[in-house]
Design a protein around this motif. Structure first.
Motif, PDB file in Angstrom:
ATOM      1  N   UNK A 135      16.954 -26.477   6.782  1.00  0.00           N
ATOM      2  CA  UNK A 135      17.563 -24.555   8.163  1.00  0.00           C
ATOM      3  C   UNK A 135      17.605 -23.358   7.767  1.00  0.00           C
ATOM      4  N   UNK A 136      18.095 -22.443   7.840  1.00  0.00           N
ATOM      5  CA  UNK A 136      18.507 -21.158   7.554  1.00  0.00           C
ATOM      6  C   UNK A 136      18.669 -20.743   6.217  1.00  0.00           C
ATOM      7  N   UNK A 137      18.066 -21.139   5.055  1.00  0.00           N
ATOM      8  CA  UNK A 137      18.184 -21.554   3.604  1.00  0.00           C
ATOM      9  C   UNK A 137      18.358 -20.171   3.331  1.00  0.00           C
ATOM     10  N   UNK A 138      19.353 -20.591   2.263  1.00  0.00           N
ATOM     11  CA  UNK A 138      20.585 -19.826   1.511  1.00  0.00           C
ATOM     12  C   UNK A 138      19.885 -19.749   0.055  1.00  0.00           C
ATOM     13  N   UNK A 139      18.814 -20.462  -0.574  1.00  0.00           N
ATOM     14  CA  UNK A 139      18.542 -20.377  -1.868  1.00  0.00           C
ATOM     15  C   UNK A 139      16.837 -20.317  -1.060  1.00  0.00           C
ATOM     16  N   UNK A 140      16.475 -19.577  -2.165  1.00  0.00           N
ATOM     17  CA  UNK A 140      15.093 -19.222  -2.146  1.00  0.00           C
ATOM     18  C   UNK A 140      14.112 -18.849  -3.512  1.00  0.00           C
ATOM     19  N   UNK A 141      13.316 -19.942  -3.418  1.00  0.00           N
ATOM     20  CA  UNK A 141      12.581 -20.749  -2.542  1.00  0.00           C
ATOM     21  C   UNK A 141      13.177 -21.823  -2.579  1.00  0.00           C
ATOM     22  N   UNK A 142      12.677 -22.608  -1.077  1.00  0.00           N
ATOM     23  CA  UNK A 142      13.570 -24.626  -1.456  1.00  0.00           C
ATOM     24  C   UNK A 142      13.147 -25.034  -1.836  1.00  0.00           C
ATOM     25  N   UNK A 143      14.062 -26.027  -3.138  1.00  0.00           N
ATOM     26  CA  UNK A 143      13.545 -26.929  -4.021  1.00  0.00           C
ATOM     27  C   UNK A 143      14.238 -28.387  -3.392  1.00  0.00           C
ATOM     28  N   UNK A 144      13.772 -29.092  -3.544  1.00  0.00           N
ATOM     29  CA  UNK A 144      14.270 -30.584  -2.798  1.00  0.00           C
ATOM     30  C   UNK A 144      15.422 -31.340  -2.931  1.00  0.00           C
ATOM     31  N   UNK A 145      16.284 -30.389  -3.758  1.00  0.00           N
ATOM     32  CA  UNK A 145      17.935 -30.535  -4.716  1.00  0.00           C
ATOM     33  C   UNK A 145      18.746 -29.917  -3.038  1.00  0.00           C
ATOM     34  N   UNK A 146      18.392 -28.850  -2.360  1.00  0.00           N
ATOM     35  CA  UNK A 146      18.652 -28.048  -1.852  1.00  0.00           C
ATOM     36  C   UNK A 146      19.272 -28.712  -0.465  1.00  0.00           C
ATOM     37  N   UNK A 147      20.497 -29.014  -0.197  1.00  0.00           N
ATOM     38  CA  UNK A 147      20.621 -29.302   0.557  1.00  0.00           C
ATOM     39  C   UNK A 147      20.726 -28.621   2.414  1.00  0.00           C
TER      40      UNK A 147
ATOM     41  N   UNK B 289      -1.821 -37.837   0.817  1.00  0.00           N
ATOM     42  CA  UNK B 289      -2.459 -38.780   0.413  1.00  0.00           C
ATOM     43  C   UNK B 289      -1.818 -38.719  -1.269  1.00  0.00           C
ATOM     44  N   UNK B 290      -1.770 -38.662  -2.063  1.00  0.00           N
ATOM     45  CA  UNK B 290      -1.042 -38.210  -3.454  1.00  0.00           C
ATOM     46  C   UNK B 290       0.104 -38.701  -3.016  1.00  0.00           C
ATOM     47  N   UNK B 291       0.944 -38.425  -2.312  1.00  0.00           N
ATOM     48  CA  UNK B 291       2.276 -38.616  -2.361  1.00  0.00           C
ATOM     49  C   UNK B 291       2.490 -40.150  -2.390  1.00  0.00           C
ATOM     50  N   UNK B 292       1.833 -40.348  -1.217  1.00  0.00           N
ATOM     51  CA  UNK B 292       1.213 -42.141  -0.731  1.00  0.00           C
ATOM     52  C   UNK B 292       1.508 -43.101  -1.226  1.00  0.00           C
ATOM     53  N   UNK B 293       0.238 -42.320  -2.540  1.00  0.00           N
ATOM     54  CA  UNK B 293      -0.047 -42.852  -3.777  1.00  0.00           C
ATOM     55  C   UNK B 293       0.381 -42.504  -4.895  1.00  0.00           C
ATOM     56  N   UNK B 294       1.548 -42.437  -4.563  1.00  0.00           N
ATOM     57  CA  UNK B 294       2.035 -42.251  -5.784  1.00  0.00           C
ATOM     58  C   UNK B 294       3.766 -42.957  -6.265  1.00  0.00           C
ATOM     59  N   UNK B 295       4.274 -43.170  -6.835  1.00  0.00           N
ATOM     60  CA  UNK B 295       5.580 -44.136  -7.132  1.00  0.00           C
ATOM     61  C   UNK B 295       6.599 -43.522  -7.545  1.00  0.00           C
ATOM     62  N   UNK B 296       6.799 -42.430  -6.540  1.00  0.00           N
ATOM     63  CA  UNK B 296       8.267 -41.228  -6.166  1.00  0.00           C
ATOM     64  C   UNK B 296       8.489 -41.618  -5.079  1.00  0.00           C
ATOM     65  N   UNK B 297      10.004 -42.283  -4.949  1.00  0.00           N
ATOM     66  CA  UNK B 297      10.936 -42.323  -3.530  1.00  0.00           C
ATOM     67  C   UNK B 297      11.385 -41.262  -3.074  1.00  0.00           C
ATOM     68  N   UNK B 298      11.979 -40.143  -3.759  1.00  0.00           N
ATOM     69  CA  UNK B 298      12.871 -38.593  -3.648  1.00  0.00           C
ATOM     70  C   UNK B 298      11.512 -38.306  -2.421  1.00  0.00           C
ATOM     71  N   UNK B 299      12.040 -37.204  -1.784  1.00  0.00           N
ATOM     72  CA  UNK B 299      11.839 -36.081  -1.070  1.00  0.00           C
ATOM     73  C   UNK B 299      10.704 -35.480  -1.966  1.00  0.00           C
ATOM     74  N   UNK B 300       9.455 -34.914  -1.439  1.00  0.00           N
ATOM     75  CA  UNK B 300       8.737 -33.454  -2.333  1.00  0.00           C
ATOM     76  C   UNK B 300       8.628 -32.834  -1.023  1.00  0.00           C
TER      77      UNK B 300
END
Length: 329
Positions: free
Chosen positions: A124-136, A227-238
């Motif tokens: 959204x209009x973020x209150x955290x900067x830069x935006x990391x994946x843990x930010x809701x 492409x690299x994310x698809x081939x990785x074993x990481x399931x959470x957002x990146x």
């Protein structure tokens, strides 16, 4: 040796068409699917004679059936520009919900790994900067942008539910502003809007005072990260994006210099819920995928500008919406 098959929804779109190119180069059989609401067959017409390429004109929000085996599914079917999702809000919500549900079901049935394309708009209009994946995020669910933002947030929730409860192999990429050849010139996003205005000899329109920021990632870098994310074993957002942040006003000045236009930069009122800042934290992409962008903005802009200059005049002067100038970019 039988080649592995990949399904790419939104395959006639900007990022989707570049993904088709990449997977064909990697030796896959590619099935592209698109209902062409915002996609364009011109983006993939060079692939129609390729022996490993198939195209289905189909809306994934209804149902999805693909005969035969599938190794991977990449879900990129969604309007992505403000002009599109404000013009077709119901379709935007349906492809993010029903379409995602259908494709997750297909992935489960085919035992395929699925990557879904999310977006920095989940912040959204973020209150955290830069935006990391843990930010809701800071999203207005009933505002004008809510149809897109909430569709993508639901898409992520549905994807994780299938991962958790059905053991489907899932990947989620959060895409930040991406640019390059095959963007639609008049889709309302900031880069093609500025270049289109410069080519038509119009003043460049900045919303607000231009102090809001964006970070622009060239398409080749974006595709490599996906492409690299698809081939990785990481399931959470990146997050996949370029952390090189710039104000909209400074960016307009770069386009003026690039195009040599003599037109002015003018300001118009800032639309509701327009994000004031946008910059990805790509620490996860660096550590998990060994990925970071390689193409500088100056290099990428030159390539993109040459592409736009090569477009026919009827494309250059086509407005895709009667209220083109009022929409946020």
């Amino acid at each position: 040796m039988v080649k592995e098959r990949v399904l790419i929804t939104g395959g006639a779109g900007f990022i989707g068409s570049h993904l088709c190119d990449r997977f064909l180069r990697e030796g896959f059989q590619v099935v592209a699917m698109d209902n062409l609401i915002t996609g364009d067959l011109r983006n993939i017409e060079h692939l129609f004679k390729h022996p490993d390429f198939e195209f289905y004109n189909h809306d994934v929000s209804t149902f999805v059936h693909v005969p035969g085996d599938l190794k991977y599914i990449l879900h990129f079917a969604s309007p992505a520009s403000p002009i599109d999702y404000l013009k077709i809000p119901i379709q935007t919500l349906k492809v993010g919900s029903l379409g995602t549900h259908n494709l997750l079901g297909l992935a489960r049935a085919k035992r395929a790994r699925i990557l879904v394309a999310s977006t920095s708009e989940v912040y959204g209009d973020p209150l955290v900067h830069p935006q990391m994946e843990e930010y809701y995020g800071n999203v207005n669910p009933i505002g004008p942008r809510g149809v897109y933002d909430e569709a993508k947030r639901f898409q992520e929730a549905m994807t994780m539910a299938y991962h958790t409860y059905h053991n489907v192999e899932t990947r989620i990429v959060r895409i930040f502003n991406t640019y390059g050849p095959r963007m639609r010139l008049n889709d309302g996003r900031v880069l093609p809007a500025f270049i289109g205005q410069a080519l038509r000899g119009e003043d460049l329109t900045v919303f607000g005072d231009g102090s809001q920021t964006r970070s622009f990632c060239y398409i080749d870098d974006q595709v490599e990260g996906i492409f690299r994310l698809l081939m990785s074993d990481y399931a959470l957002p990146v997050n996949i994006g370029n952390p090189d942040e710039i104000t909209i006003w400074e960016f307009a000045e770069e386009i003026v210099k690039l195009t040599g236009t003599s037109q002015k930069i003018i300001c118009k009122p800032l639309p509701k819920d327009d994000p004031k800042q946008r910059r990805p934290d790509i620490s996860k992409a660096k550590s998990l995928l060994g990925w970071e962008p390689k193409v500088s903005r100056s290099e990428g802009l030159k390539i993109t500008y040459e592409y736009f200059k090569s477009l026919p005049q009827d494309v250059l002067y086509t407005r895709e919406h009667k209220n083109f100038d009022k929409y946020v970019r």
